[in-house]
Design a protein around this motif. Structure first.
Motif, PDB file in Angstrom:
ATOM      1  N   PHE A 168       0.982  -1.273  -0.006  1.00 44.38           N
ATOM      2  CA  PHE A 168      -0.007  -0.041   0.082  1.00 44.38           C
ATOM      3  C   PHE A 168       0.956   1.288  -0.150  1.00 44.38           C
ATOM      4  N   ARG A 169       1.847   1.172   0.973  1.00 45.16           N
ATOM      5  CA  ARG A 169       2.811   2.477   0.796  1.00 45.16           C
ATOM      6  C   ARG A 169       3.536   2.619  -0.398  1.00 45.16           C
ATOM      7  N   ALA A 170       3.731   1.623  -1.249  1.00 45.99           N
ATOM      8  CA  ALA A 170       4.354   1.571  -2.555  1.00 45.99           C
ATOM      9  C   ALA A 170       3.424   2.641  -3.378  1.00 45.99           C
ATOM     10  N   VAL A 171       2.077   2.736  -3.169  1.00 48.74           N
ATOM     11  CA  VAL A 171       1.204   3.191  -4.208  1.00 48.74           C
ATOM     12  C   VAL A 171       1.166   4.646  -4.365  1.00 48.74           C
ATOM     13  N   ARG A 172       1.830   5.427  -5.425  1.00 46.75           N
ATOM     14  CA  ARG A 172       1.926   6.779  -5.636  1.00 46.75           C
ATOM     15  C   ARG A 172       1.808   7.079  -7.116  1.00 46.75           C
ATOM     16  N   PRO A 173       1.336   8.155  -7.420  1.00 43.84           N
ATOM     17  CA  PRO A 173       1.377   8.593  -8.967  1.00 43.84           C
ATOM     18  C   PRO A 173       2.906   8.459  -9.676  1.00 43.84           C
ATOM     19  N   GLY A 174       3.036   7.999 -10.544  1.00 48.28           N
ATOM     20  CA  GLY A 174       4.470   7.750 -11.313  1.00 48.28           C
ATOM     21  C   GLY A 174       5.152   6.396 -10.811  1.00 48.28           C
ATOM     22  N   ALA A 175       4.980   5.935  -9.721  1.00 52.82           N
ATOM     23  CA  ALA A 175       5.555   4.531  -9.446  1.00 52.82           C
ATOM     24  C   ALA A 175       4.889   3.590 -10.712  1.00 52.82           C
ATOM     25  N   ALA A 176       5.792   2.589 -10.781  1.00 56.55           N
ATOM     26  CA  ALA A 176       5.329   1.635 -11.675  1.00 56.55           C
ATOM     27  C   ALA A 176       4.453   0.473 -10.978  1.00 56.55           C
ATOM     28  N   CYS A 177       3.676  -0.007 -11.642  1.00 55.60           N
ATOM     29  CA  CYS A 177       2.740  -1.133 -11.308  1.00 55.60           C
ATOM     30  C   CYS A 177       3.460  -2.229 -10.604  1.00 55.60           C
ATOM     31  N   GLN A 178       4.470  -2.526 -10.996  1.00 52.77           N
ATOM     32  CA  GLN A 178       5.458  -3.571 -10.526  1.00 52.77           C
ATOM     33  C   GLN A 178       6.072  -3.148  -9.127  1.00 52.77           C
ATOM     34  N   ASP A 179       6.447  -1.835  -8.969  1.00 54.97           N
ATOM     35  CA  ASP A 179       6.817  -1.474  -7.669  1.00 54.97           C
ATOM     36  C   ASP A 179       6.045  -1.890  -6.558  1.00 54.97           C
ATOM     37  N   VAL A 180       4.628  -1.945  -6.660  1.00 56.00           N
ATOM     38  CA  VAL A 180       3.663  -2.201  -5.464  1.00 56.00           C
ATOM     39  C   VAL A 180       3.945  -4.092  -5.278  1.00 56.00           C
ATOM     40  N   ASP A 181       4.030  -4.761  -6.410  1.00 56.90           N
ATOM     41  CA  ASP A 181       4.429  -6.272  -6.304  1.00 56.90           C
ATOM     42  C   ASP A 181       5.951  -6.238  -5.300  1.00 56.90           C
ATOM     43  N   ARG A 182       6.703  -5.481  -6.008  1.00 60.38           N
ATOM     44  CA  ARG A 182       8.085  -5.543  -5.471  1.00 60.38           C
ATOM     45  C   ARG A 182       8.139  -5.306  -3.763  1.00 60.38           C
ATOM     46  N   ALA A 183       7.522  -4.183  -3.620  1.00 58.67           N
ATOM     47  CA  ALA A 183       7.439  -3.932  -2.060  1.00 58.67           C
ATOM     48  C   ALA A 183       6.928  -4.936  -1.248  1.00 58.67           C
ATOM     49  N   ALA A 184       5.678  -5.523  -1.504  1.00 55.45           N
ATOM     50  CA  ALA A 184       5.072  -6.438  -0.860  1.00 55.45           C
ATOM     51  C   ALA A 184       5.980  -7.836  -0.724  1.00 55.45           C
ATOM     52  N   ARG A 185       6.543  -8.191  -1.800  1.00 60.10           N
ATOM     53  CA  ARG A 185       7.167  -9.473  -1.999  1.00 60.10           C
ATOM     54  C   ARG A 185       8.396  -9.394  -1.159  1.00 60.10           C
ATOM     55  N   ALA A 186       9.256  -8.345  -1.452  1.00 64.09           N
ATOM     56  CA  ALA A 186      10.399  -8.063  -0.448  1.00 64.09           C
ATOM     57  C   ALA A 186      10.165  -8.471   0.974  1.00 64.09           C
ATOM     58  N   VAL A 187       8.877  -7.969   1.593  1.00 64.18           N
ATOM     59  CA  VAL A 187       8.820  -8.546   2.926  1.00 64.18           C
ATOM     60  C   VAL A 187       8.730  -9.855   3.152  1.00 64.18           C
ATOM     61  N   ILE A 188       7.844 -10.460   2.178  1.00 61.24           N
ATOM     62  CA  ILE A 188       7.729 -11.898   2.495  1.00 61.24           C
ATOM     63  C   ILE A 188       8.956 -12.833   2.070  1.00 61.24           C
ATOM     64  N   ALA A 189       9.752 -12.229   1.199  1.00 62.88           N
ATOM     65  CA  ALA A 189      11.041 -13.027   0.798  1.00 62.88           C
ATOM     66  C   ALA A 189      11.974 -12.730   1.712  1.00 62.88           C
ATOM     67  N   GLY A 190      11.708 -11.696   2.171  1.00 58.75           N
ATOM     68  CA  GLY A 190      13.047 -11.313   3.479  1.00 58.75           C
ATOM     69  C   GLY A 190      12.903 -12.067   4.883  1.00 58.75           C
ATOM     70  N   ALA A 191      11.790 -12.564   4.975  1.00 55.38           N
ATOM     71  CA  ALA A 191      11.438 -13.184   6.082  1.00 55.38           C
ATOM     72  C   ALA A 191      11.470 -14.769   6.045  1.00 55.38           C
ATOM     73  N   GLY A 192      11.778 -15.366   4.476  1.00 54.67           N
ATOM     74  CA  GLY A 192      12.161 -16.619   4.135  1.00 54.67           C
ATOM     75  C   GLY A 192      11.020 -17.321   3.658  1.00 54.67           C
ATOM     76  N   TYR A 193       9.938 -16.700   3.279  1.00 52.83           N
ATOM     77  CA  TYR A 193       8.824 -17.255   2.849  1.00 52.83           C
ATOM     78  C   TYR A 193       8.286 -16.945   1.316  1.00 52.83           C
ATOM     79  N   GLY A 194       9.347 -16.451   0.584  1.00 54.48           N
ATOM     80  CA  GLY A 194       9.076 -16.106  -0.878  1.00 54.48           C
ATOM     81  C   GLY A 194       8.466 -17.146  -1.615  1.00 54.48           C
TER      82      GLY A 194
END
Length: 375
Positions: free
Chosen positions: A273-299
């Motif tokens: 949600f916090r990655a949502v802003r005008p001009g950001a790429a759609c993939q940035d939202v996916d990357r932001a959420a996925r990084a948290v889960i991957a960082g905890a070992g559940y990617g």
């Protein structure tokens, strides 16, 4: 409780949509658009045929030309009543006549046309035979962002649909889960969506225990047990616009691991949600959420995209997924719904619909994202 009726769309609204669609088609190098019955036709004209049959109904749009709706004569009276009808010309055809010849006469006999995704092959082949110099591309491929940016009236309807889904969740969390079948809870959810104003229920996923590891589990006969995590994902259409929300509840007290995974998904959803802003790429939202889960070992257990667009259908472009570089624009609406799915054990998903604002994002779902304990 269904809330106040939304402000109706006008003929001018539909005229502006058709003009925009024709202009975007020309900008994309298309000779025009051919729109069959379905969500695109409703969005562009306000017309939904009384039944989808083998008889050709087709909206023909091209820049610099007046929109034309080809309809069977027996359905012309209904088409004339559509709100957008004053902004177009009707051309009707009777049984025994060739509707493809009538349609072919409306535009040049060559060029590449965008076609609504749900057009029948029967009709496309008929047009191609009448106009062998034409070729076709799906609207999703040619103009994926056609319906993506919502105006104020559309945002109002989406917000009302989200609020109705929230009201359904607030009610369902108070029903008994333990000892009941998933299908029974799903039926409760469907009834609640209708009570709060939904005319159409598209899905009511109730995935308990190990079934929660299947993101698109169909609610079945499994009896929900104490100790189960239960993924609830539900939505449909209210006043023509979609809702879609997910919350994961627990029957009785969760284990430490279950609480940890739920907290992880909640953190990932917040990051998306916090990655949502005008001009950001759609993939940035996916990357932001996925990084948290991957960082905890559940990617490896986050097995789907982070989100999808929503409007007159519950799934439509844009998609929040790696490789989608289109920029976010104010008025876009889409889900942010990361999840973790542990095969044979349980799953967790938390989902809100979010709209892009001038300086960030706004959630259209506001129910509790902390773990909810149910009986």
């Amino acid at each position: 409780m269904t809330g106040t009726a939304p402000v109706p769309f006008t003929a001018d609204d539909y005229k502006a949509r058709m003009e925009r669609a024709a202009r975007q088609a020309a900008d994309a190098g298309l000779a025009g658009l051919l729109v069959a019955p379905g969500p695109d036709l409703v969005w562009l004209t306000g017309y939904a045929p009384p039944a989808v049959t083998e008889r050709l109904t087709l909206l023909v749009l091209a820049a610099g030309r007046e929109p034309v709706l080809v309809v069977p004569t027996l359905e012309a009276p209904d088409a004339e009543k559509a709100t957008g009808a004053p902004a177009l010309t009707l051309r009707d055809w009777t049984d025994g006549k060739d509707p493809y010849a009538l349609t072919a006469a409306l535009f040049d006999g060559r060029g590449r046309f965008g076609v609504s995704d749900n057009a029948w092959a029967l009709h496309l082949l008929g047009l191609q035979q009448a106009l062998p110099g034409t070729s076709y591309v799906s609207l999703t491929e040619a103009l994926p962002m056609l319906r993506a940016v919502k105006d104020a009236a559309e945002l109002e309807r989406l917000a009302a649909a989200g609020a109705a889904a929230d009201a359904a969740f607030e009610e369902i969390r108070n029903v008994r889960f333990s000892g009941r079948r998933e299908s029974e809870v799903a039926a409760d959810l469907a009834a609640l969506l209708r009570r709060f104003g939904h005319a159409q229920v598209d899905f009511t996923i109730v995935a308990s225990g190990p079934n929660g590891a299947n993101p698109h589990h169909e609610a079945g006969d499994r009896r929900i047990e104490r100790g189960d995590m239960v993924v609830l994902d539900f939505g449909g259409l209210k006043d023509g616009y979609g809702s879609d929300t997910s919350r994961t509840v627990h029957v009785g007290e969760p284990t430490e691991e279950e609480r940890r995974v739920h907290d992880l998904v909640r953190e990932a959803q917040e990051a998306g949600f916090r990655a949502v802003r005008p001009g950001a790429a759609c993939q940035d939202v996916d990357r932001a959420a996925r990084a948290v889960i991957a960082g905890a070992g559940y990617g490896e257990y986050f097995i789907h995209r982070t989100g999808h667009g929503i409007g007159v259908t519950t799934h439509e472009p844009p998609y929040m997924i790696e490789g989608e570089e289109r920029p976010l624009v104010p008025g876009m609406c889409f889900s942010v719904e990361p999840g973790v799915y542990l095969p044979g054990r349980f799953g967790v998903r938390i989902e809100d619909i979010v709209t892009v604002t001038e300086d960030g994002g706004r959630r259209l779902n506001e129910t509790e994202r902390e773990m909810v304990i149910v009986d």
